[in-house]
Design a protein around this motif. Structure first.
Motif, PDB file in Angstrom:
ATOM      1  N   GLN A  79       0.841  -1.195   0.000  1.00 46.28           N
ATOM      2  CA  GLN A  79       0.000   0.000   0.000  1.00 46.28           C
ATOM      3  C   GLN A  79       0.878   1.248   0.000  1.00 46.28           C
ATOM      4  N   ASN A  80       0.438   2.251  -0.681  1.00 46.99           N
ATOM      5  CA  ASN A  80       1.168   3.512  -0.735  1.00 46.99           C
ATOM      6  C   ASN A  80       0.341   4.561   0.010  1.00 46.99           C
ATOM      7  N   GLN A  81       0.406   4.489   1.355  1.00 44.25           N
ATOM      8  CA  GLN A  81      -0.373   5.418   2.172  1.00 44.25           C
ATOM      9  C   GLN A  81       0.524   6.507   2.741  1.00 44.25           C
ATOM     10  N   GLU A  82      -0.091   7.581   3.147  1.00 43.52           N
ATOM     11  CA  GLU A  82       0.611   8.723   3.716  1.00 43.52           C
ATOM     12  C   GLU A  82       1.209   8.336   5.069  1.00 43.52           C
ATOM     13  N   ALA A  83       2.447   8.783   5.325  1.00 41.34           N
ATOM     14  CA  ALA A  83       3.193   8.405   6.523  1.00 41.34           C
ATOM     15  C   ALA A  83       2.461   8.761   7.810  1.00 41.34           C
ATOM     16  N   ARG A  84       1.860   9.946   7.865  1.00 43.35           N
ATOM     17  CA  ARG A  84       1.164  10.352   9.089  1.00 43.35           C
ATOM     18  C   ARG A  84       0.000   9.423   9.400  1.00 43.35           C
ATOM     19  N   ALA A  85      -0.720   9.023   8.380  1.00 48.94           N
ATOM     20  CA  ALA A  85      -1.860   8.118   8.585  1.00 48.94           C
ATOM     21  C   ALA A  85      -1.383   6.750   9.073  1.00 48.94           C
ATOM     22  N   GLU A  97      10.923   2.621   6.398  1.00 49.22           N
ATOM     23  CA  GLU A  97      10.441   2.010   5.162  1.00 49.22           C
ATOM     24  C   GLU A  97      11.634   1.816   4.259  1.00 49.22           C
ATOM     25  N   ASN A 118       4.907  14.212  11.139  1.00 49.42           N
ATOM     26  CA  ASN A 118       4.903  15.196  10.049  1.00 49.42           C
ATOM     27  C   ASN A 118       5.291  14.607   8.685  1.00 49.42           C
ATOM     28  N   GLY A 119       5.646  13.332   8.659  1.00 51.54           N
ATOM     29  CA  GLY A 119       5.983  12.681   7.400  1.00 51.54           C
ATOM     30  C   GLY A 119       7.336  13.049   6.826  1.00 51.54           C
ATOM     31  N   GLN A 121      11.308  12.856   6.220  1.00 46.21           N
ATOM     32  CA  GLN A 121      12.399  11.881   6.260  1.00 46.21           C
ATOM     33  C   GLN A 121      13.562  12.489   7.038  1.00 46.21           C
TER      34      GLN A 121
END
Length: 169
Positions: A79-85, A97, A118-119, A121
């Motif tokens: 899955q390519n989901q947003e980091a915060r979620a 990741e 905050n996503g 890196q």
């Protein structure tokens, strides 16, 4: 010999420190997300899954570092989901990741550490190895990643995340 009062105060301060580090707001919790197999051969998923497991296993040995269970982190495989979620869903303050790419007898493992709130890196590294013993490669990369995370995770200089262990040849 320390007095009873000194011993009790010392024990109370140790208990307070443990309690503070165990509190969700003060603890570092990390989720090792399933490493993506970006090789042309889809049958190499076992290697990327093994890489994920090695890193999570190495990090789980770090005192006061909470590592999200494999079964929880693997719900995001593919899955390519947003980091915060993902961080919120897993209760993680940090995410690791990465990807695994194989070409011929060479493998490249890329890993990133991401702040879940905050996503952003905060660390990244690539590791290139010859494909000889896959277990030795996974162990080597897991050690290298945990050693590299020492400072981004706030450990003191010279403080190791994991001790070296022997690799069977």
């Amino acid at each position: 010999v320390p007095s009873q009062t000194t011993r009790t105060a010392g024990e109370a301060s140790v208990a307070a420190a443990r309690s503070a580090s165990a509190a969700v707001g003060n603890a570092i919790s990390i989720a090792v997300l399933p490493f993506a197999n970006v090789s042309a051969d889809a049958t190499k998923d076992f290697f990327s899954d093994g890489m994920t497991d090695e890193i999570a296993g190495a990090l789980a040995k770090v005192p006061d570092l909470r590592v999200v269970a494999r079964s929880s982190a693997f719900q995001f495989k593919g899955q390519n989901q947003e980091a915060r979620a993902m961080g919120q869903a897993l209760g993680a303050t940090q995410l690791i990741e990465g990807s695994v790419r194989q070409a011929g007898n060479r493998v490249r493992i890329a890993a990133q550490l991401i702040r879940a709130d905050n996503g952003l890196q905060i660390w990244s590294e690539n590791y290139d190895r010859d494909m000889t013993d896959i277990f030795a490669i996974q162990e080597d990369i897991a050690r290298a990643i945990t050693a590299s995370l020492r400072m981004p995770l706030g450990l003191k200089p010279g403080e190791n995340l994991v001790n070296n262990r022997a690799i069977d040849s």
